[in-house]
Design an enzyme around this catalytic site. Structure first.
Site, PDB file in Angstrom:
ATOM      1  N   SER A  15       0.727  -0.971   0.258  1.00 40.71           N
ATOM      2  CA  SER A  15      -0.012   0.126  -0.099  1.00 40.71           C
ATOM      3  C   SER A  15       0.779   1.364   0.034  1.00 40.71           C
ATOM      4  CB  SER A  15      -1.375  -0.123   0.744  1.00 40.71           C
ATOM      5  OG  SER A  15      -0.089  -0.015   2.265  1.00 40.71           O
ATOM      6  N   SER A  16       0.279   2.315   0.478  1.00 36.03           N
ATOM      7  CA  SER A  16       1.131   3.714  -0.118  1.00 36.03           C
ATOM      8  C   SER A  16       1.761   3.590  -1.713  1.00 36.03           C
ATOM      9  CB  SER A  16       1.785   3.614   1.139  1.00 36.03           C
ATOM     10  OG  SER A  16       1.338   3.716   2.567  1.00 36.03           O
ATOM     11  N   LYS A 190       9.438  -9.063 -10.336  1.00 38.55           N
ATOM     12  CA  LYS A 190       8.727 -10.714  -9.724  1.00 38.55           C
ATOM     13  C   LYS A 190       7.608 -10.216  -8.456  1.00 38.55           C
ATOM     14  CE  LYS A 190       9.969 -14.555 -10.267  1.00 38.55           C
ATOM     15  NZ  LYS A 190      10.072 -14.891 -11.330  1.00 38.55           N
ATOM     16  N   THR A 192       5.658  -7.728  -8.968  1.00 40.44           N
ATOM     17  CA  THR A 192       4.342  -7.635 -10.067  1.00 40.44           C
ATOM     18  C   THR A 192       3.994  -8.755 -10.901  1.00 40.44           C
ATOM     19  OG1 THR A 192       5.691  -4.922 -10.586  1.00 40.44           O
ATOM     20  CG2 THR A 192       4.414  -5.872 -11.961  1.00 40.44           C
ATOM     21  N   CYS A 382     -10.047  26.801  12.991  1.00 40.85           N
ATOM     22  CA  CYS A 382     -10.978  26.169  13.531  1.00 40.85           C
ATOM     23  C   CYS A 382     -10.691  25.341  14.769  1.00 40.85           C
ATOM     24  CB  CYS A 382     -11.666  24.569  12.373  1.00 40.85           C
ATOM     25  SG  CYS A 382     -13.049  23.870  13.095  1.00 40.85           S
ATOM     26  N   LEU A 383     -10.110  24.644  15.585  1.00 37.56           N
ATOM     27  CA  LEU A 383      -9.705  24.783  16.568  1.00 37.56           C
ATOM     28  C   LEU A 383      -8.952  25.261  17.157  1.00 37.56           C
ATOM     29  CD1 LEU A 383     -10.480  23.360  19.924  1.00 37.56           C
ATOM     30  CD2 LEU A 383      -8.499  21.566  18.678  1.00 37.56           C
ATOM     31  N   GLN A 386     -10.741  28.743  17.935  1.00 35.61           N
ATOM     32  CA  GLN A 386     -11.709  28.411  18.547  1.00 35.61           C
ATOM     33  C   GLN A 386     -10.303  28.643  20.432  1.00 35.61           C
ATOM     34  OE1 GLN A 386     -13.402  25.209  19.170  1.00 35.61           O
ATOM     35  NE2 GLN A 386     -14.838  25.556  17.335  1.00 35.61           N
ATOM     36  N   GLU A 406     -16.335  21.390  25.096  1.00 39.54           N
ATOM     37  CA  GLU A 406     -15.599  20.444  24.334  1.00 39.54           C
ATOM     38  C   GLU A 406     -14.955  20.051  25.614  1.00 39.54           C
ATOM     39  OE1 GLU A 406     -13.829  20.872  20.392  1.00 39.54           O
ATOM     40  OE2 GLU A 406     -13.072  18.503  20.390  1.00 39.54           O
ATOM     41  N   HIS A 508     -12.547  25.988   7.451  1.00 45.78           N
ATOM     42  CA  HIS A 508     -11.334  25.276   6.842  1.00 45.78           C
ATOM     43  C   HIS A 508     -10.703  25.695   5.140  1.00 45.78           C
ATOM     44  CE1 HIS A 508     -10.649  21.629   9.508  1.00 45.78           C
ATOM     45  NE2 HIS A 508     -12.162  21.880  10.407  1.00 45.78           N
ATOM     46  N   GLU A 510      -8.274  24.948   3.691  1.00 44.65           N
ATOM     47  CA  GLU A 510      -7.379  24.547   3.667  1.00 44.65           C
ATOM     48  C   GLU A 510      -8.341  23.162   2.362  1.00 44.65           C
ATOM     49  OE1 GLU A 510      -7.990  24.473   6.807  1.00 44.65           O
ATOM     50  OE2 GLU A 510      -8.216  22.256   7.308  1.00 44.65           O
TER      51      GLU A 510
END
Ligand code: GLN
Length: 532
Positions: A15-16, A190, A192, A382-383, A386, A406, A508, A510
């Site tokens: 993965s990755s 191999k 692959t 966001c946070l 806050q 929170e 957000h 971003e």
């Protein structure tokens, strides 16, 4: 083009591998040739969406305009293509099963036994074809690795679709890793071969192989791999490690990936990909005139994927300003009043990250006090916003025990409080204030100067909000609400009028910064840091 073409991207060996980046790069090349391209990600996990997943498990959650909480690959899709994705661009096994089970309860299967094939696979195919209605080319990235138990229904759906659509209207690209054995000084094909065999066992013959490698692949190596995997030699494409993900479309163009794709889909006479703007961005990115250091104060500092969109937004804003932005990650928990000066030394700007829960909040407060008093450019998201309001309440307004509900539901001054319509919410997943909301900006504020507009729209993901009960006290002391939602009157942007650059956003930004359209707030923040 008379019918939609479908491209499936699968991954093998490990993965990755950067399937999302390769898929987004191909989409970019096809888009730059004038096609309307949609790109989606199918995730084999059982969560309905990643909303309740710990960032350590999954990295950042990307939020779309329609309020879907999705995989971070959608962020790459948007940044590469400058398009808006929606829930339709990210489906999980959980969502597929949820739909099928709900259908079953409604009696829609007319007494049939509900099974993985055909009911689950039909639902998967329906989601893939959905995007085909409005696009010429649909690229579908299958998450996970071929051979995983949970990927099987997706692979089976692709097998069926391939048969239904025909070879000229569909294409399978398989991405694998070519390891380099240092001791033998050899690249190995191999893994692959085995990975393609695994696909073949499931009835799928890939058309194109994209091989991730740290070293150049020779002509001979490509031919050999092609021979063992039943693909054309020109359909073995190398994806070599590069210094920036934004180089990948250029690399894929050099490897003629788009050409091979069009040829196999029998699309003729497509104009070449026009990457003028893209290369202009890369040129700026590669030739910075200045260098700055930005501190990112957060709690997942070992895990850069947790702040993916923020990091990319800083890169984009940096390139736009012809400035290289080095991000220093600072663990919020480790910051105290005593060490803050040392921890934030040498930084030209400080960004306090979004987040949930109380871990690190007191460190963030100490960091914000320091940048506020020392006039260092500050950007809270966001946070982050806050916490900036909590810091101001405690240290400027004199509400010593001010907090967010929170963090402390018994705080005497809840300057950040639970939203009215969140009070009765008990389910955790997909229940926050999510997606795009409009925001009205007060003229002649920093926000107005940055956006050059009084009407904007930005994306949200939070449960708490600034408590308007305290607003007049803030404004009297120099912290202004420069952006608000007109309908709800919720505060969306806070800024300090007595500071060169001190701004926090409840939304957000971003999520809306792309390579060709960097976000104005990030551009302005980097600029302020350059001037600091
Ligand atoms: N935890 C805060 C809230 O829920 C902030 C969320 C965030 O930073 N995305 O309101």
């Amino acid at each position: 083009m008379n019918c939609t073409k479908y491209i499936f991207v699968t991954g093998g060996v490990v993965s990755s591998l950067g399937k999302g980046i390769v898929a987004a790069s191909l989409a970019k090349l096809l888009q730059a040739r004038g096609f309307s391209v949609a790109i989606q990600k199918l995730d084999p996990y059982i969560n309905v969406d990643p909303d309740t997943l710990n960032p350590y498990e999954h990295g950042e959650c990307f939020v779309t305009i329609d309020g879907a909480v999705t995989d971070l690959d959608l962020g790459h899709y948007e940044r590469f293509l400058s398009i808006n994705t929606t829930q339709a661009n990210n489906i999980t096994t959980g969502r597929i099963y949820q739909t099928v089970i709900n259908n079953e309860r409604r009696g829609e299967y007319l007494g049939k036994t509900v099974q993985v094939v055909p009911h689950i696979t039909n639902e998967i195919k329906r989601h893939i074809r959905l995007l085909g209605a409005t696009n010429e080319i649909v690229i579908t990235e299958i998450g996970g690795t071929v051979g995983d138990i949970e990927s099987l229904p997706y692979i089976e759906a692709v097998r069926q679709l391939r048969y239904e659509l025909g070879a000229a209207n569909s294409l399978i690209i398989h991405l694998t890793l070519v390891p380099y054995l240092g001791a033998a000084k050899e690249l190995k094909s191999k893994p692959t071969q085995h990975s393609v065999k695994q696909l073949l066992e499931n009835g799928i013959q890939p058309d194109i192989l994209v091989l991730r490698t740290e070293h150049e692949l020779s002509e001979e190596f490509r031919k050999k791999t092609a021979l063992f995997c039943n693909v054309d030699a020109n359909a073995v494409v190398q994806s070599i490690d590069v210094s920036s993900i934004y180089e990948v479309p250029i690399k894929m163009q050099q490897e003629k990936l788009d050409e091979v794709v069009l040829q196999k889909l029998q699309i003729e006479d497509a104009p070449p990909a026009d990457l003028t703007n893209w290369t202009a961005f890369l040129d700026k990115y590669n030739h910075p005139q200045q260098k700055i250091k930005i501190g990112l104060v957060g709690k997942y500092i070992e895990l850069h994927d947790a702040y993916k969109s923020i990091l990319e937004s800083l890169v984009q804003a940096g390139a736009y300003n012809e400035c290289s932005v080095e991000v220093n990650f600072i663990q919020a928990e480790g910051i105290t009043e005593n060490n803050v000066a040392e921890k934030l030394r040498d930084l030209q700007g400080v960004l306090v990250a979004p987040g949930f829960g109380s871990r690190g909040v007191e460190g963030k407060i100490a960091a914000i006090k320091y940048v506020r008093e020392n006039k260092i450019p500050f950007f809270g998201i966001c946070l982050g916003m806050q916490v900036a309001t909590i810091e101001f309440a405690r240290n400027v307004l004199g509400y010593e025990q001010a907090n967010s509900t929170e963090m402390d539901s018994n705080a005497p001054h809840k300057v950040v409080d639970i939203m009215e319509n969140q009070k009765d919410v008990t389910n955790k997943g997909g229940t926050m204030r999510l997606g795009a909301y409009s925001c009205e900006i007060t003229p002649r504020t920093l926000a107005h100067k940055v956006y050059k507009s009084t009407a904007i729209s930005e994306r949200h993901r939070h449960r708490y909000e600034f408590n308007n009960h305290y607003l007049s006290a803030y404004e009297a002391a120099g912290m202004a609400a420069s952006g608000r939602n007109k309908e709800s009157q919720l505060v969306e942007i806070m800024e300090l009028t007595t500071h060169p650059f001190f701004i926090g956003t409840q939304f957000h930004p971003e999520y809306q910064s792309t390579v060709l359209h960097p976000h104005p707030l990030f551009v302005a923040f980097v600029k302020a840091a350059m001037e600091n």
